[in-house]
Design an enzyme around this catalytic site. Structure first.
Site, PDB file in Angstrom:
ATOM      1  CG  ASP A  48      -0.391   0.163   2.525  1.00  0.00           C
ATOM      2  OD1 ASP A  48       0.514   1.006   2.676  1.00  0.00           O
ATOM      3  OD2 ASP A  48      -0.817  -0.532   3.465  1.00  0.00           O
ATOM      4  CD  GLU A  82     -11.446  -4.522   5.786  1.00  0.00           C
ATOM      5  OE1 GLU A  82     -11.839  -5.578   5.255  1.00  0.00           O
ATOM      6  OE2 GLU A  82     -10.489  -4.477   6.590  1.00  0.00           O
ATOM      7  CG  ASN A 161     -12.800 -11.464   4.824  1.00  0.00           C
ATOM      8  OD1 ASN A 161     -12.219 -10.661   4.089  1.00  0.00           O
ATOM      9  ND2 ASN A 161     -12.512 -11.583   6.103  1.00  0.00           N
ATOM     10  CD  GLU A 258     -13.724 -21.503   8.236  1.00  0.00           C
ATOM     11  OE1 GLU A 258     -14.051 -20.856   9.214  1.00  0.00           O
ATOM     12  OE2 GLU A 258     -13.445 -20.989   7.143  1.00  0.00           O
ATOM     13  CG  HIS A 269     -13.266 -13.759  13.854  1.00  0.00           C
ATOM     14  ND1 HIS A 269     -12.566 -13.958  15.021  1.00  0.00           N
ATOM     15  CD2 HIS A 269     -12.368 -13.274  12.949  1.00  0.00           C
ATOM     16  CE1 HIS A 269     -11.295 -13.620  14.824  1.00  0.00           C
ATOM     17  NE2 HIS A 269     -11.143 -13.202  13.585  1.00  0.00           N
ATOM     18  CG  HIS A 273     -16.157 -11.085  10.593  1.00  0.00           C
ATOM     19  ND1 HIS A 273     -15.895 -12.284   9.967  1.00  0.00           N
ATOM     20  CD2 HIS A 273     -14.956 -10.458  10.694  1.00  0.00           C
ATOM     21  CE1 HIS A 273     -14.590 -12.392   9.710  1.00  0.00           C
ATOM     22  NE2 HIS A 273     -14.002 -11.291  10.151  1.00  0.00           N
ATOM     23  CB  CYS A 816     -27.235  -0.945  34.411  1.00  0.00           C
ATOM     24  SG  CYS A 816     -28.903  -1.410  34.861  1.00  0.00           S
ATOM     25  CG  MET A 865     -10.891  49.855  28.957  1.00  0.00           C
ATOM     26  SD  MET A 865      -9.545  49.409  30.057  1.00  0.00           S
ATOM     27  CE  MET A 865      -8.784  51.018  30.256  1.00  0.00           C
ATOM     28  CB  ALA A 868     -15.350  48.084  26.353  1.00  0.00           C
ATOM     29  CE  LYS A 870     -17.274  46.286  32.296  1.00  0.00           C
ATOM     30  NZ  LYS A 870     -16.472  47.487  31.970  1.00  0.00           N
ATOM     31  CB  SER A 871     -23.643  49.202  30.981  1.00  0.00           C
ATOM     32  OG  SER A 871     -22.760  49.324  32.076  1.00  0.00           O
ATOM     33  CG  HIS A1168      -9.502  21.699   0.609  1.00  0.00           C
ATOM     34  ND1 HIS A1168      -9.879  21.658   1.937  1.00  0.00           N
ATOM     35  CD2 HIS A1168     -10.440  22.461  -0.035  1.00  0.00           C
ATOM     36  CE1 HIS A1168     -11.002  22.360   2.082  1.00  0.00           C
ATOM     37  NE2 HIS A1168     -11.359  22.844   0.921  1.00  0.00           N
ATOM     38  CE  LYS A1196     -15.015  22.948   1.603  1.00  0.00           C
ATOM     39  NZ  LYS A1196     -14.296  24.222   1.709  1.00  0.00           N
TER      40      LYS A1196
END
Length: 1563
Positions: A48, A82, A161, A258, A269, A273, A816, A865, A868, A870-871, A1168, A1196
């Site tokens: 491979d 695979e 297989n 077999e 298996h 499998h 459980c 700050m 900035a 905040k309020s 990509h 993606k």
């Protein structure tokens, strides 16, 4: 080159020494052996692409030096994995071989793992009807299994297989040196087959595997970069591989094809499998087989042929090699993105197993470790397999009447856990018999091993040999994960305090979500008081905790509150002998709970050599001497008395007899009293000796209630008593069980809720439960199933009740019970002959138990700050989230009774102010953890302790939001602001000093793009609401987009967003999101980038895809600047972007950091391939897909098309993945030839726009172009839209909608359908091609009965002007809406009208009382106007109108100029006219209107008249208003706006409003 190896180890297979094993034979033996003994003119080396560069060139060099000139070596590489092992790749290789004139004498060399060996072997078996080949396995899995025996095959969609041949290799060259470069996961993957072979064949080898697990994993995981990282286990490795290979060779030699014996090699298996077929390629073969082995062992246990201890031993051995043992394994869940394996699909996959005989499934069953039940696979019925595979189990009533059984429950969990702690802390070796094999004890074993407290081994399968280290423990850097094991958590918290520092000075204990709710506070308080540092890492008084490595307790007097759990007491008792001085333990706070368990601990400590003295004066005081436990030679764990209650209860409830032979009156356990104190009073016959208990139940249905029983000595058994009480005659009251509320779940509430499903009513008591029994024949059917809260005792208790339920009962969490009795269901089936069936969880079952609520309810802290914003942000946030806002500066002043300047000027000074500020922060974090918004003072970050608090809060799921805007604006504002203490230093310097503190403490940042004083600030601006919806988890954009057949994001290719603000609104039309290409920006400074995000969000008003594209992936960002990349990723996450594109080529630490910190941002995991190195035809892309699947919410993949056919290959690739996973996938080809793939992509296709300076990628199209193409190929159906009403011939609606359809590439047509009878359109609106309709007079009311549903606004207004077909699959729902009022609101807001606030209410007025008036009233109400005056000729109609609206609309009639004058304080600033313009205005109405328009109070501020009539374009009423200096809006504006909204409702596209306006105006 090294010397050739002359005498490697050989193994005989099928009569020949063809298996050759040694180190270094690939380059020093294989070529010579091939050329001498397997001669050919052509050798083909196939491997491979991952292995090619490393192993092929050196081999070519060796081969060519040794080979004669007329011998050639060809090489070929295929993608790894695979996915390559299929028909396409096989054909590709064969075609290549034929093109190179390979003939019958060819020898193929298969270099690689199982995929290469299996497939190349099959190529050899079929090429020219069979050519010779040799196997050179490079993975452990292939070395010990797949390369040996001649099985060759490819995968097909039905399974692994299934197409192949037996074709023996001429040689199998096993070079162990290959394992040095094998990745860790692949090595561990191979260990599954090694464990399998030992499990079926050789217990001695299995024992060796158990003993060597630690050494093997350490070597495999070694960071040693040298060529021989496995040198420390060189001999072990050779033994493992030789042992497994010999077994396989022996079996194959006996049964090559077999016929029977070779089946044994398939242990694990059959089920493995089936899992692999569903989860491939994300889960490796060995990982699937590991889970399969556990399941097949559980099956053997269920069938009664394998002891529970053997299952536990097998499972532990598999887990010790870091292999998964269940689908719930966190790694499996992550790898497969939580993919499910439905039982029916698994059985279907198993049905095509090659071992099967017809429809009979055959599975290898173990009878012991190292031995199988039969010398072949055994036939097993589907029902048994289904039980083992299913998450739920259905229990059928029907225990045989005359049953008399003897049942031995597993060892006591309480005694097992104590024995493990004592033995680990003790000196010497002890053999523990009858130890409970369960999840909980496994957790304890793993934790003690992690702390290096003891070494463990197994003898005779189920005797645990513990060699204690005498209390010499080491702190561990890896947190002890304890799952839901409460006993382990309590015992180990004290044990962790005995640890000595290692490379870390503390140990963290953590667990699952429920464990993080269970209390541990009293124990922690006692440890802290004795000098042990313990820190809560999340919630106070619960795990996770960090325990300092204190080397033991200080000793002396210790006090402990023992009213919640006796386990706290036992924990301290067992650790106390190792204190630095003797311990006196006082239990305070009331009567200790579960005294028998404290007595049990003391008795067991005595067995291990430490005598605890109980005070004669105070029975709640104990004296513990210093000492070291001495381990007894053997220790026998009693059976679990709590577990024994279940078989005894089955006898009680079914009128049968059951004996528990090893628990009697002399038991250490309190629950042993259950039979005498609960079952006998209920009417059972009980015989109890010192060591055994026999129960015979009364005739079925005749159990008696117990008016009151105190179960404090046996609290765990109350659940068993409760289910018996449910069918007893009368009411049973159980008390003394308060501690059961804080077990695995609130067990008292669990009993109440789940018994209610049977129709049994219970009352919760302060420390117990009252159960009102009913006849068993009246038990209802719990149709949703019994939810067990992941609590073993809940599951087993309800299984008892199920044995007499008139209806079969579904118990939802079968597994459980593994916590204390893994074989419980086997016991029910084999001993009590109960019929069981496995089932999937029903979809409705979630309704009855808790599910996490969407969104983050935690309180929000705003920092930044001064000046900035905040309020302002706090007010917006309060309005949007409907939460209270507390300004901490104001709150501090309120609590102190002084202003902040006064505090600072007082003797307390700045230091006193900061101290008070810190105390307030600590208080609100602790006492207001949810549902609030706190705005902090700008200088709070100056205090280090405050920074630590805020940082800890943000790291534990809280939101700390930094609000900022342009620094120059902030400085300029603060120079003007005199209301707060002046800065004693330069404002800009203060900001830059605090800036790193702000950034350190915050996890989100809002950069405001709104200039100070802009109109947007009067109400929450859209960009802020959008930002908030993401950071709080309320955005459901991804779910909405997934429902669309076609969605898009437009790629913005500008260097500076601020210079493109004029084109952005046009560019985003028709897209669902906009991509900010950060890599294309002119500056990578994080603050500049944050500002770009803010500007884009404000201008685009749609979600953002945040992308940093590297050069190698087709972008501009430097490939190797990972540090800056992570900074920029974090900038995006902190800015709350909806989507973040994360490249899968980034280093793992970057990927992990981003995914861990993502919050509610969705990750687009991308890869990509701009150089076109990958092909969609083979498995080349799969490695990137697998990685993306783990880390992304969206995947993606972008390749390159060189020809049109590449798009078809991509389509096939996508189809195969779509069948396996439902994770959204963007997959397309770049380049001109790839345009078709963009058209067909479907989900979030990246698009361009003609107004942009450039395209983000070659071949990119606009959204409109893609829609046009979809229409041409028939993927986007043309639909017909209509206007219903009369008269309508002059309507501008066709011009409006047809122009917008055309501009957006839609093939639809809008036309007029003139009628004043709703029945005329009844069939039309149900026609297949109907796209939607506008409705005007006289049908706005008449059309409503023909629709399926109507919007809330349309209901209030009482009129429909829009019909929207809502499609959900084949079902179409017709929804009615009203956009008239939306058009009015838009026209008014466009003219500068802002929403009224409660602080400054403003009146509005409507002229007329016709059909449109209701929409006008609703529009004004939506804008906050109140009161709303109505001017009309008919006062009764106005009254009726007012009464038909809710009271808060505050509708008032104005009928005379005098009434106008009387309302002097609430004159309207907005008027909407709904009267016709082609007739003169009624005189009385005219006078009222003029009085309002010219009222003196309207001289100030903005005043707007909206004219609904548009014929003529400039109406008399508009003239009246203009004469009074009012701004006027012509009626065509509303026509354009309401049609604009209709278009959005029909298409989901928001066009530019001016385009709609131009079409209406005829421009």
């Amino acid at each position: 080159m090294a010397e050739p190896i002359s005498n490697p180890t050989r193994i005989n297979i099928l009569g020949k020494d063809n298996i050759i094993i040694d180190h270094g034979i690939w380059l020093n033996f294989v070529a010579q052996d091939l050329l001498q003994n397997i001669k050919s003119s052509t050798y083909i080396l196939i491997t491979d692409t991952n292995l090619y560069k490393t192993y092929v060139p050196p081999f070519q060099s060796v081969f060519e030096k040794a080979a004669p000139q007329d011998v050639r070596l060809l090489t070929y590489a295929i993608p790894p994995g695979e996915y390559s092992k299929g028909r396409d790749t096989k054909a590709e290789i064969e075609d290549w071989m034929l093109s190179h004139q390979c003939t019958r004498d060819t020898v193929i060399i298969a270099l690689g793992g199982g995929v290469i060996g299996d497939m190349i072997g099959y190529v050899a078996a079929t090429f020219m009807r069979g050519v010779r080949f040799v196997q050179c396995p490079t993975t452990l899995l292939a070395m010990v299994d797949s390369s040996i025996g001649g099985k060759t095959a490819i995968d097909v969609p039905m399974g692994k297989n299934l197409i192949g041949a037996f074709w023996q290799p001429e040689r199998i060259y096993i070079d162990l040196t290959f394992l040095n470069t094998l990745p860790v996961r692949e090595f561990i993957n191979g260990m599954a087959e090694v464990i399998k072979t030992a499990a079926i064949w050789d217990e001695n080898e299995f024992t060796a595997l158990e003993e060597n697990a630690k050494a093997i994993l350490e070597a495999v995981r070694s960071k040693n970069k040298s060529a021989d990282r496995l040198a420390p286990i060189r001999d072990i490795l050779k033994r493992i591989v030789l042992g497994s290979a010999r077994v396989k060779a022996e079996v194959v030699s006996s049964d090559e094809r077999e016929g029977g014996l070779r089946n044994l090699l398939n242990f694990g298996h059959s089920i493995g499998h089936a899992y692999e077929a569903i989860l491939t390629p994300q889960v490796l073969h060995g990982e699937a087989v590991a889970i399969g082995m556990v399941k097949e062992a559980e099956l053997a246990r269920f069938l009664g042929v394998l002891r529970p201890s053997a299952v536990a031993r097998l499972s532990k051995c598999i887990a010790s090699y870091d292999l998964p043992t269940s689908l719930q394994d966190k790694r499996i869940v992550k790898l497969t993105a939580g993919k499910e394996c439905p039982v029916d699909v698994l059985l279907q996959k198993m049905a095509v197993d090659k071992k099967n005989e017809g429809r009979k499934k055959k599975i290898v069953l173990l009878s012991a470790i190292g031995k199988t039940y039969e010398p072949k696979a055994s036939v097993v019925e589907d029902r048994a397999i289904r039980i083992v595979l299913s998450p739920c189990i259905r229990v059928f009533a029907g225990v045989p009447k005359d049953l008399n059984v003897s049942v031995t429950p597993p060892g006591s969990k309480s005694i097992s856990n104590r024995a493990l702690i004592l033995a680990a802390l003790g000196e010497g070796t002890t053999r523990i018999h009858n130890l409970l094999h369960s999840d909980d004890t496994q957790v304890m074993l793993n934790a003690v091993a992690q702390l290096q407290g003891a070494s463990f081994s197994w003898e005779e399968g189920d005797v645990l040999v513990v060699k204690g280290n005498g209390g010499k423990l080491q702190a561990t850097s890896t947190p002890l994960y304890l799952g839901n094991a409460g006993t382990a958590s309590r015992f180990l918290t004290s044990v962790a305090a005995l640890c000595n520092p290692s490379d870390v000075n503390s140990t963290v204990l953590t667990g699952n979500a429920r464990m993080k709710q269970r209390p541990i506070g009293a124990l922690v308080d006692a440890l802290r008081a004795n000098g042990v540092g313990v820190k809560y890492l999340e919630k106070e008084h619960s795990l996770p905790v960090q325990v300092d490595a204190a080397g033991g307790l200080a000793g002396g007097v210790m006090e402990l509150a023992a009213t919640i759990s006796s386990q706290y007491v036992s924990s301290l008792l067992m650790a106390a002998p190792y204190a630095r001085e003797p311990v006196t333990l006082r239990l305070v706070g009331g009567k200790p709970i579960s005294q028998p368990y404290i007595d049990m601990t003391i008795a067991m400590m005595a067995s291990f050599g430490v005598q605890v003295q109980r005070s004669a004066e105070d029975p709640n005081t104990y004296y513990i001497p210093q000492g070291t436990y001495k381990n007894p030679e053997t220790y026998v764990v009693e059976s679990d008395a709590s577990s024994a209650t279940y078989p005894l209860a089955i006898a009680a409830i079914t009128g049968t007899t059951c004996t528990v032979p090893n628990i009697g009156s002399k038991s250490l356990q309190g629950d042993a009293r259950f039979a005498i104190e609960v079952l006998r009073p209920m009417g059972c016959t009980v015989e109890q000796t010192d060591v055994s208990t026999t129960v015979t139940g009364p005739p079925i249905g005749t159990l008696k209630a117990i008016p009151h029983v105190d179960m404090e000595p046996m609290t765990d058994a109350f659940l068993t008593a409760s289910v018996l009480a449910a069918v007893a005659s009368g009411t049973t009251q159980i008390t003394g069980i308060a501690n059961q509320r804080v077990k695995e779940c609130n067990r008292i509430l669990a009993m109440k809720d789940q018994l209610a499903k049977f129709g049994v009513h219970c009352n919760e008591l302060e420390d117990g439960i009252e159960v009102i029994g009913i006849p068993y024949t009246e038990l209802k059917n719990p149709t949703e199933g019994i939810y067990c809260y992941d609590d073993h005792r809940v599951a087993m208790s309800f299984s008892v009740l199920s044995t007499i339920s008139p209806h079969p009962v579904l118990i939802l969490e079968r597994e459980c019970t593994g916590k204390t009795w893994p074989g419980w269901w086997d016991t029910m089936s084999n001993y009590f002959k109960v019929h069981l069936e496995g089932e999937e969880e029903p979809h409705s079952s979630h309704v009855s138990h808790e599910k996490p609520r969407k969104g983050n309810p935690k309180s929000i802290f705003i920092i930044g700050m001064r000046g900035a914003g905040k309020s302002t942000a706090g007010k917006w946030m309060s309005e949007v989230l409907n939460r209270p806002l507390i300004d901490l500066d104001h709150e501090l002043e309120r609590r102190e009774g002084q202003t902040i300047p006064e505090i600072i000027r007082s003797e307390r000074g700045w230091e006193g102010f900061r101290k008070a500020e810190l105390e307030l922060l600590e208080d609100v974090i602790k006492n207001n953890p949810t549902g609030h918004i706190f705005s902090c003072g700008g200088g709070i970050v100056e205090t280090e302790a405050a920074r630590k608090m805020l940082l800890s809060y943000s790291q534990n799921g809280g939101i700390v939001l930094l609000v900022h805007r342009d620094t120059d604006q902030v400085v300029e504002y603060l120079m003007r602001d005199k209301s707060r203490p002046a800065y004693s230093e330069n404002i800009r310097e203060v900001y830059y000093r605090r800036k790193p503190f702000f950034e350190e403490c915050s996890n989100f940042r809002y950069y405001s793009p709104h200039p100070d004083g802009s109109k947007a600030l009067t109400e929450p601006p859209f960009d802020f609401s959008q930002f908030l919806s993401v950071i709080c988890g309320h955005s459901n954009h991804l779910e909405e987009v997934k429902k669309k057949p076609h969605s898009f994001f437009v790629s913005l290719t500008v260097p500076n967003v601020s210079k493109a603000l004029d084109i952005i609104p046009k560019v985003v039309v028709g897209s669902d999101a906009v991509e900010l290409r950060v890599d294309l920006l002119e500056d990578y400074d994080p603050e500049f980038v944050a500002k770009q995000v803010a500007l884009l969000r404000s201008a685009a008003r749609i979600p953002i895809v945040y992308t940093v594209r590297t050069v190698s992936q087709g972008g501009k960002f430097p490939d190797d600047d990972y540090e800056l990349a992570l900074k920029l990723y974090r900038t995006g996450l902190q800015a709350g972007v909806e989507y973040l594109d994360l490249e899968m080529t980034m280093p793992d630490e970057v990927i992990e950091a981003v995914t861990n910190e993502k919050g509610y941002t969705h990750i687009i995991a991308s890869h990509h391939d701009p150089k076109a190195t990958l092909s969609w035809k083979n498995g080349g892309w799969i490695q990137y897909y697998n990685k993306a699947l783990q880390h992304g919410d969206v995947v993606k993949l972008v390749g390159v098309a060189r020809e049109l056919a590449d798009n078809f290959a991509l389509a096939r690739f996508k189809a195969s993945l779509a069948a396996a996973h439902d994770k959204p996938l963007i997959a397309l080809n770049m380049g001109a030839a790839g345009k078709l793939s963009r058209v067909l992509n479907g989900f979030l296709t990246p698009v361009s726009h003609p107004a942009l300076p450039s395209k983000a990628a070659p071949g990119q199209l606009s959204a409109a172009e893609i829609r046009q193409a979809l229409a041409l190929i028939g993927e986007l159906e043309p639909r017909s839209f209509h206007l219903f009403g009369n008269p309508i011939s002059a309507s501008r609606s066709p011009a409006l909608h047809n122009a917008l359809f055309r501009d957006n590439g839609l093939p639809h047509q809008y036309s007029l359908f003139e009628t004043d009878n709703a029945a005329d359109v009844k069939d039309l609106i149900r026609a297949p091609g109907f796209g939607g309709a506008s409705v005007t007079i006289p049908l706005k009311l008449d059309i409503m009965p023909l629709l399926d549903e109507v919007s809330d606004a349309a209901k209030v207004i009482g009129a429909v002007n829009t019909i929207i077909p809502v499609r959900n699959g084949d079902k179409v729902t017709l929804r009615g809406d009203n956009t008239d009022w939306m058009g009015m609101v838009y026209a008014l807001r466009n003219a500068g009208v802002v929403k009224c606030t409660k602080e400054s209410p403003t009146a509005g007025m409507v002229v007329g009382a016709g059909g449109t008036t209701r929409a006008a009233v609703h529009a004004l109400h939506d804008l906050g106007f109140a009161p709303i005056y109505v001017v009309a000729r008919n006062a009764d109609r106005v009254k009726a109108l007012a009464e038909s609206f809710p009271a808060e609309y505050d509708i008032r009639s104005l009928s005379t100029p005098e009434e106008v004058a009387a309302e002097s304080t609430a004159q309207p600033s907005v008027v909407i006219s709904t009267i016709p313009a082609d007739k003169p205005i009624d005189q009385s109405m005219r006078e009222v209107i003029v009085a309002s328009l010219r009222h003196p109070s309207v001289a100030d501020g903005k005043h707007v008249l909206l004219e609904m009539a548009y014929t003529p374009r400039h109406t008399p009423l508009m003239q009246l208003a203009e004469d009074a200096h009012w701004q006027t809006i012509p009626g065509l504006e509303v026509l354009a706006a309401q049609g604009w909204y209709q278009f959005q409702l029909w298409t989901g596209i928001t066009p530019i409003y001016t385009d709609a306006q131009a079409a209406v105006m005829g421009n």
